[in-house]
Scaffold this motif. Structure first.
Motif, PDB file in Angstrom:
ATOM      1  N   LYS A  44       0.834  -1.208   0.000  1.00 34.74           N
ATOM      2  CA  LYS A  44       0.000   0.000   0.000  1.00 34.74           C
ATOM      3  C   LYS A  44       0.866   1.254   0.000  1.00 34.74           C
ATOM      4  O   LYS A  44       0.572   2.235  -0.701  1.00 34.74           O
ATOM      5  CB  LYS A  44      -0.927  -0.003   1.212  1.00 34.74           C
ATOM      6  N   GLU A  45       1.931   1.237   0.786  1.00 39.66           N
ATOM      7  CA  GLU A  45       2.818   2.396   0.870  1.00 39.66           C
ATOM      8  C   GLU A  45       3.539   2.638  -0.459  1.00 39.66           C
ATOM      9  O   GLU A  45       3.595   3.766  -0.957  1.00 39.66           O
ATOM     10  CB  GLU A  45       3.837   2.178   2.002  1.00 39.66           C
ATOM     11  N   LEU A  46       4.064   1.574  -1.033  1.00 39.23           N
ATOM     12  CA  LEU A  46       4.861   1.732  -2.253  1.00 39.23           C
ATOM     13  C   LEU A  46       4.009   1.879  -3.510  1.00 39.23           C
ATOM     14  O   LEU A  46       4.522   2.292  -4.557  1.00 39.23           O
ATOM     15  CB  LEU A  46       5.827   0.554  -2.401  1.00 39.23           C
ATOM     16  N   GLU A  47       2.722   1.570  -3.412  1.00 39.70           N
ATOM     17  CA  GLU A  47       1.822   1.787  -4.549  1.00 39.70           C
ATOM     18  C   GLU A  47       1.516   3.264  -4.760  1.00 39.70           C
ATOM     19  O   GLU A  47       0.973   3.652  -5.784  1.00 39.70           O
ATOM     20  CB  GLU A  47       0.514   1.021  -4.357  1.00 39.70           C
ATOM     21  N   LYS A  48       1.875   4.088  -3.769  1.00 41.13           N
ATOM     22  CA  LYS A  48       1.678   5.525  -3.954  1.00 41.13           C
ATOM     23  C   LYS A  48       2.445   5.964  -5.202  1.00 41.13           C
ATOM     24  O   LYS A  48       3.559   5.515  -5.445  1.00 41.13           O
ATOM     25  CB  LYS A  48       2.170   6.292  -2.721  1.00 41.13           C
ATOM     26  N   LYS A  78      11.309  -9.407   1.677  1.00 40.88           N
ATOM     27  CA  LYS A  78      10.584 -10.164   0.664  1.00 40.88           C
ATOM     28  C   LYS A  78       9.436  -9.331   0.094  1.00 40.88           C
ATOM     29  O   LYS A  78       9.156  -9.366  -1.117  1.00 40.88           O
ATOM     30  CB  LYS A  78      10.039 -11.454   1.261  1.00 40.88           C
ATOM     31  N   ALA A  79       8.755  -8.567   0.939  1.00 41.21           N
ATOM     32  CA  ALA A  79       7.639  -7.742   0.469  1.00 41.21           C
ATOM     33  C   ALA A  79       8.123  -6.670  -0.507  1.00 41.21           C
ATOM     34  O   ALA A  79       7.451  -6.371  -1.509  1.00 41.21           O
ATOM     35  CB  ALA A  79       6.924  -7.095   1.657  1.00 41.21           C
ATOM     36  N   ILE A  80       9.286  -6.083  -0.241  1.00 41.97           N
ATOM     37  CA  ILE A  80       9.833  -5.078  -1.156  1.00 41.97           C
ATOM     38  C   ILE A  80      10.253  -5.740  -2.465  1.00 41.97           C
ATOM     39  O   ILE A  80      10.002  -5.213  -3.552  1.00 41.97           O
ATOM     40  CB  ILE A  80      11.014  -4.341  -0.501  1.00 41.97           C
ATOM     41  N   VAL A  81      10.879  -6.906  -2.357  1.00 39.09           N
ATOM     42  CA  VAL A  81      11.254  -7.667  -3.558  1.00 39.09           C
ATOM     43  C   VAL A  81      10.030  -7.946  -4.416  1.00 39.09           C
ATOM     44  O   VAL A  81      10.026  -7.730  -5.641  1.00 39.09           O
ATOM     45  CB  VAL A  81      11.952  -8.989  -3.169  1.00 39.09           C
ATOM     46  N   ASP A  82       8.972  -8.432  -3.780  1.00 38.87           N
ATOM     47  CA  ASP A  82       7.756  -8.776  -4.513  1.00 38.87           C
ATOM     48  C   ASP A  82       7.114  -7.553  -5.161  1.00 38.87           C
ATOM     49  O   ASP A  82       6.565  -7.636  -6.274  1.00 38.87           O
ATOM     50  CB  ASP A  82       6.759  -9.465  -3.583  1.00 38.87           C
ATOM     51  N   PHE A  83       7.179  -6.418  -4.469  1.00 37.49           N
ATOM     52  CA  PHE A  83       6.610  -5.202  -5.060  1.00 37.49           C
ATOM     53  C   PHE A  83       7.385  -4.802  -6.315  1.00 37.49           C
ATOM     54  O   PHE A  83       6.793  -4.451  -7.335  1.00 37.49           O
ATOM     55  CB  PHE A  83       6.619  -4.052  -4.057  1.00 37.49           C
ATOM     56  N   VAL A  84       8.697  -4.856  -6.228  1.00 41.17           N
ATOM     57  CA  VAL A  84       9.530  -4.502  -7.382  1.00 41.17           C
ATOM     58  C   VAL A  84       9.230  -5.432  -8.558  1.00 41.17           C
ATOM     59  O   VAL A  84       9.099  -4.999  -9.705  1.00 41.17           O
ATOM     60  CB  VAL A  84      11.028  -4.553  -7.008  1.00 41.17           C
ATOM     61  N   LYS A  85       9.079  -6.714  -8.258  1.00 40.74           N
ATOM     62  CA  LYS A  85       8.724  -7.681  -9.307  1.00 40.74           C
ATOM     63  C   LYS A  85       7.382  -7.355  -9.932  1.00 40.74           C
ATOM     64  O   LYS A  85       7.196  -7.487 -11.152  1.00 40.74           O
ATOM     65  CB  LYS A  85       8.684  -9.096  -8.723  1.00 40.74           C
ATOM     66  N   VAL A 222      12.918   2.772   2.788  1.00 39.72           N
ATOM     67  CA  VAL A 222      11.766   2.159   3.467  1.00 39.72           C
ATOM     68  C   VAL A 222      12.203   1.767   4.879  1.00 39.72           C
ATOM     69  O   VAL A 222      12.456   0.602   5.182  1.00 39.72           O
ATOM     70  CB  VAL A 222      11.250   0.916   2.709  1.00 39.72           C
ATOM     71  N   PRO A 223      12.324   2.760   5.773  1.00 41.30           N
ATOM     72  CA  PRO A 223      12.712   2.429   7.150  1.00 41.30           C
ATOM     73  C   PRO A 223      11.538   1.881   7.952  1.00 41.30           C
ATOM     74  O   PRO A 223      10.381   2.247   7.710  1.00 41.30           O
ATOM     75  CB  PRO A 223      13.174   3.777   7.710  1.00 41.30           C
ATOM     76  N   CYS A 224      11.860   1.006   8.888  1.00 33.49           N
ATOM     77  CA  CYS A 224      10.854   0.541   9.844  1.00 33.49           C
ATOM     78  C   CYS A 224      11.264   1.020  11.229  1.00 33.49           C
ATOM     79  O   CYS A 224      12.443   1.243  11.506  1.00 33.49           O
ATOM     80  CB  CYS A 224      10.732  -0.986   9.819  1.00 33.49           C
ATOM     81  N   ILE A 225      10.281   1.202  12.078  1.00 29.12           N
ATOM     82  CA  ILE A 225      10.513   1.557  13.482  1.00 29.12           C
ATOM     83  C   ILE A 225       9.883   0.465  14.330  1.00 29.12           C
ATOM     84  O   ILE A 225       8.803  -0.042  14.008  1.00 29.12           O
ATOM     85  CB  ILE A 225       9.896   2.932  13.830  1.00 29.12           C
ATOM     86  N   GLU A 226      10.555   0.098  15.409  1.00 27.27           N
ATOM     87  CA  GLU A 226      10.031  -0.946  16.290  1.00 27.27           C
ATOM     88  C   GLU A 226       9.532  -0.347  17.599  1.00 27.27           C
ATOM     89  O   GLU A 226      10.037   0.684  18.061  1.00 27.27           O
ATOM     90  CB  GLU A 226      11.117  -1.991  16.557  1.00 27.27           C
ATOM     91  N   ASN A 227       8.544  -0.995  18.181  1.00 32.44           N
ATOM     92  CA  ASN A 227       8.021  -0.532  19.455  1.00 32.44           C
ATOM     93  C   ASN A 227       8.846  -1.098  20.604  1.00 32.44           C
ATOM     94  O   ASN A 227       9.865  -1.769  20.400  1.00 32.44           O
ATOM     95  CB  ASN A 227       6.528  -0.878  19.592  1.00 32.44           C
ATOM     96  N   ALA A 228       8.408  -0.866  21.816  1.00 36.62           N
ATOM     97  CA  ALA A 228       9.161  -1.299  22.991  1.00 36.62           C
ATOM     98  C   ALA A 228       9.170  -2.806  23.178  1.00 36.62           C
ATOM     99  O   ALA A 228       9.910  -3.326  24.017  1.00 36.62           O
ATOM    100  CB  ALA A 228       8.591  -0.628  24.239  1.00 36.62           C
TER     101      ALA A 228
END
Length: 436
Positions: A44-48, A78-85, A222-228
């Motif tokens: 959803k994010e990368l479809e922008k 893997k999700a980023i790879v699949d989006f690029v594909k 595409v950075p991710c942030i983690e919670n506590a």
């Protein structure tokens, strides 16, 4: 080095009393993206339009994968790879970990494999090399280089985690800019970034990242942030032109979502397991207070710290053990200096690789810390025990904290049982689990 289990050291420590401990729960804010939801969130994010329009059919796209123990890193990658594909492009993965993995292409592949990032699991090639291309010089006069495989791609997607660093403070710490300059800079770039010392690294990273953004085909990050709770909390796409402005804002958010040891101070901290999958320095000093430089601070205020085990995922890299007061022979025997020293030579920080007191067992590691504490009541030792620095929602506290916890002194801390003696096996390995 010989470490005797019944030598003089054992005799000096055998009567040192270990306090009774109770299990406790720490509660923090818990916004989370569940693993099963991650692919859809990324899609959803990368479809922008601003992101998807940058990926054209037939493009060769490099996707970074780092060496830290990022939660769900295989799913995210893997999700980023699949989006690029899905856009008709041809993705490949580049290890972006500076000097980690023993500063070899084979070692970096081994690190990725331990995170389930392989050609088979990702469905695309992994191109691992320590060869770099020179891009130019930063405004501070520092040479900027980039992984050759990434440089020769038609586009680069910087996938990483964004979080506070463990050895310095600045507007840019661990995130896209560090991934571009240290991670993709391989051993050469990492060495340059660190060469002026940790007090200057906060200036080197953004000024060198500016050169990468100008000279390399960075599409977006595409950075991710983690919670506590060490769970994926946020994933956001950032266009290359916005990285330098957006990253500092996200770093503040990452600070706000960090866990902590709520009691704030203790005499002895026991860490059951350290490793590169938990932090670059084995444990996250933002939690444990065991910093390798004077350029960062925080974490619990503690007098003595002991480490008991080294994770298998570290492949012998026990970097960080030098920050402890004592370690066990188990850790010492697993050390691979060919994995440890390239890392600290590159960073110029040697403290993390020093050898502290080495004792024969978990029990003696705890005892030597208690025995050598100064100006404390040895009959009422304040001790905190954690499984590792990533998972501190369940901890153990010594009985001296018990009445305070019951009385509600520490908001967010709940006692789960009553104080009991720790159990050890015949070899002195602790049997009582941290988590119940």
């Amino acid at each position: 080095m010989e470490v005797k289990s019944q030598g003089v050291v054992s005799q000096l420590l055998k009567d040192t009393k270990i306090p009774k401990m109770f299990h406790a729960r720490q509660e923090f804010s818990r916004s989370v993206i569940k693993p099963v939801e991650i692919p859809a969130v990324i899609h959803k994010e990368l479809e922008k339009e601003c992101f998807s329009s940058l990926i054209k059919p037939g493009m060769n796209v490099a996707i970074t994968a780092g060496s830290r123990g990022i939660r769900n890193v295989d799913i995210i990658t893997k999700a980023i790879v699949d989006f690029v594909k899905s856009k008709g492009a041809e993705p490949f993965i580049v290890p972006a970990m500076g000097s980690h993995g023993g500063a070899t292409s084979e070692g970096q592949l081994e690190v990725l494999e331990s995170y389930n990032i392989t050609t088979e699991s990702m469905g695309c090639p992994i191109r691992s090399s320590m060869e770099v291309v020179e891009l130019g010089y930063s405004e501070r006069g520092r040479k900027v280089v980039l992984d050759r495989n990434a440089y020769e791609a038609d586009g680069i997607i910087v996938s990483c985690r964004l979080k506070p660093h463990n050895a310095f403070r600045g507007a840019y710490e661990s995130g896209p800019c560090k991934m571009m300059t240290v991670g993709l800079g391989k051993q050469t770039g990492a060495s340059v970034v660190h060469s002026d010392g940790m007090d200057v690294i906060a200036e080197n990273i953004p000024t060198m990242a500016k050169v990468v953004l100008e000279k390399a085909n960075i599409l977006f990050a595409v950075p991710c942030i983690e919670n506590a709770y060490d769970e994926t909390y946020k994933i956001e796409g950032i266009l290359a032109k916005d990285i330098l402005s957006r990253e500092p804002e996200l770093l503040k958010e990452a600070f706000d979502n960090m866990p902590k040891l709520i009691v704030g101070e203790t005499d002895v901290l026991v860490v059951d397991e350290i490793g590169k999958n938990f932090s670059g320095t084995g444990v996250d000093p933002n939690i444990t207070g065991t910093f390798s430089t004077p350029y960062a601070s925080g974490g619990i205020n503690v007098q003595r710290t002991c480490f008991l085990n080294l994770s298998e995922e570290s492949h012998g890299n026990a970097l960080g053990c030098g920050l402890a007061s004592a370690i066990t022979k188990k850790i010492f025997d697993k050390m691979d200096i060919e994995k440890m020293y390239p890392n600290c030579i590159t960073s110029t920080v040697l403290a993390s690789a020093r050898i502290p007191c080495v004792v024969s067992s978990d029990k003696e590691a705890i005892q030597i810390c208690i025995r050598t504490c100064n100006k404390i009541d040895k009959g009422h030792v304040r001790m905190v025990r954690i499984a590792n620095s990533l998972h501190i929602d369940r901890i153990q506290l010594s009985e001296s904290y018990y009445e305070e916890v019951i009385a509600g002194k520490y908001k967010g801390v709940t006692a789960l049982d009553e104080p009991q003696s720790l159990e050890f096996d015949h070899a002195g390995n602790v049997l009582t689990p941290v988590r119940i």
